[in-house]
Design a protein around this motif. Structure first.
Motif, PDB file in Angstrom:
ATOM      1  N   PHE A 274      -1.629   9.736  -3.095  1.00 25.96           N
ATOM      2  CA  PHE A 274      -2.283   9.848  -1.785  1.00 25.96           C
ATOM      3  C   PHE A 274      -1.267  10.139  -0.694  1.00 25.96           C
ATOM      4  CE2 PHE A 274      -3.617   7.915   2.238  1.00 25.96           C
ATOM      5  CZ  PHE A 274      -4.813   8.559   2.449  1.00 25.96           C
ATOM      6  N   LEU A 275      -0.116   9.518  -0.778  1.00 28.85           N
ATOM      7  CA  LEU A 275       0.901   9.691   0.252  1.00 28.85           C
ATOM      8  C   LEU A 275       1.389  11.135   0.301  1.00 28.85           C
ATOM      9  CD1 LEU A 275       2.391   8.007   2.361  1.00 28.85           C
ATOM     10  CD2 LEU A 275       4.180   7.588   0.676  1.00 28.85           C
TER      11      LEU A 275
ATOM     12  N   SER B 226       0.822  -1.204   0.000  1.00 24.65           N
ATOM     13  CA  SER B 226       0.000   0.000   0.000  1.00 24.65           C
ATOM     14  C   SER B 226       0.863   1.264   0.000  1.00 24.65           C
ATOM     15  CB  SER B 226      -0.936   0.014   1.209  1.00 24.65           C
ATOM     16  OG  SER B 226      -0.205   0.096   2.414  1.00 24.65           O
TER      17      SER B 226
ATOM     18  N   ASP C  48       0.082   4.094  -2.603  1.00 25.13           N
ATOM     19  CA  ASP C  48      -0.195   5.476  -2.200  1.00 25.13           C
ATOM     20  C   ASP C  48       0.827   6.446  -2.783  1.00 25.13           C
ATOM     21  OD1 ASP C  48      -2.340   4.571  -0.767  1.00 25.13           O
ATOM     22  OD2 ASP C  48      -1.328   4.595   1.170  1.00 25.13           O
TER      23      ASP C  48
END
Length: 277
Positions: A106-107, A97, A101
């Motif tokens: 997203f990260l 993940s 991400d």
């Protein structure tokens, strides 16, 4: 000491973010059918096929009387190791993940939020560790079939050991993910770590407890015995065996100590690299 007004909002923000990241990891894992199928099929394959198939070869005959290498059937002996296997695969694979991400941005969005890097990483590690523990519990459902008695005190003790192991292994997965930029590369590299780590942890064969250290190195290749003794997972599997079937090849406290130290060290390494990235 109660937090001041200035500190309270910060703490609430961090705790709220921690919960949100943890919940996101758990929900994503349960929506991944492949991971769920693997978590169910893996213990069935190992317990039903490998455990039963190798059970007759796990014993010898002395003066016409059948005796086991250790005072357990192979199915009982391998059962705690299958619990560790399910946790190992799930923990390391959940760290993919981080790549996901990072790939889809997203990260980066989370990193510019008020959440600290430590909170972000802890949320992801705790989420992956929670899923890994649940996958370990799937194996425990087969305890009666493996003729392993399960009581509430034994279950709670095993659950604590599983949580420690899952946290350390999920942190290891994050360390791997910090160095891998593609999903394909992560899969290949993680398997290159998982399989040797598992098979050299005395998970599928015992080091004969009746032998001394010198005798063990005569019966087994010296390089193999050295790897088994230096493998941290060896002591985690041994701790689970002690909890589930009451059999230890090493000091029971050693497994708890090594899992605790490994978890702290691996998380610290993951956090250091996470902050640099």
């Amino acid at each position: 000491m109660t937090p001041t007004r200035e500190e309270r909002p910060f703490l609430l923000v961090q705790l709220g973010g921690l919960y949100g990241l943890w919940l996101r990891e758990v929900k994503r894992a349960f929506r991944d059918r492949g991971q769920l199928i693997g978590g169910i099929s893996r213990p069935i394959l190992w317990v039903l096929i490998l455990g039963i198939g190798l059970n007759p070869y796990f014993r010898g005959e002395i003066y016409g009387r059948v005796s086991f290498v250790v005072p357990f059937t192979y199915l009982q002996f391998i059962f705690p190791a299958v619990v560790a296997l399910n946790i190992l695969f799930t923990s390391v694979q959940s760290a993919v993940s981080v790549i996901w991400d990072r790939e889809f941005g997203f990260l980066r969005e989370v990193q510019v939020s008020p959440l600290s890097r430590g909170t972000i990483l802890l949320g992801k590690v705790l989420g992956g560790a929670t899923v890994a523990v649940l996958h370990g519990c799937l194996v425990l459902l087969l305890a009666k079939f493996a003729d392993v008695s399960m009581t509430w005190p034994k279950f709670l003790e095993t659950l604590g050991l599983m949580a420690m192991l899952a946290f350390a292994l999920t942190s290891l997965g994050v360390v791997i993910a910090n160095h891998i930029r593609s999903f394909q590369g992560f899969g290949v590299f993680s398997n290159a770590v998982i399989l040797p780590l598992y098979f050299t942890s005395s998970s599928v064969f015992p080091l004969d407890p009746a032998l001394s250290g010198a005798q063990t190195r005569v019966v087994y290749p010296e390089w193999l015995v050295t790897i088994v003794h230096w493998n941290p997972l060896t002591y985690a599997v041994d701790a689970l065996r002690g909890s589930l079937i009451g059999f230890n090849q090493f000091d029971p406290r050693l497994g708890i100590l090594i899992m605790g130290v490994s978890g702290v060290v691996l998380f610290a390494i993951a956090l250091y690299e996470f902050r640099r990235g």
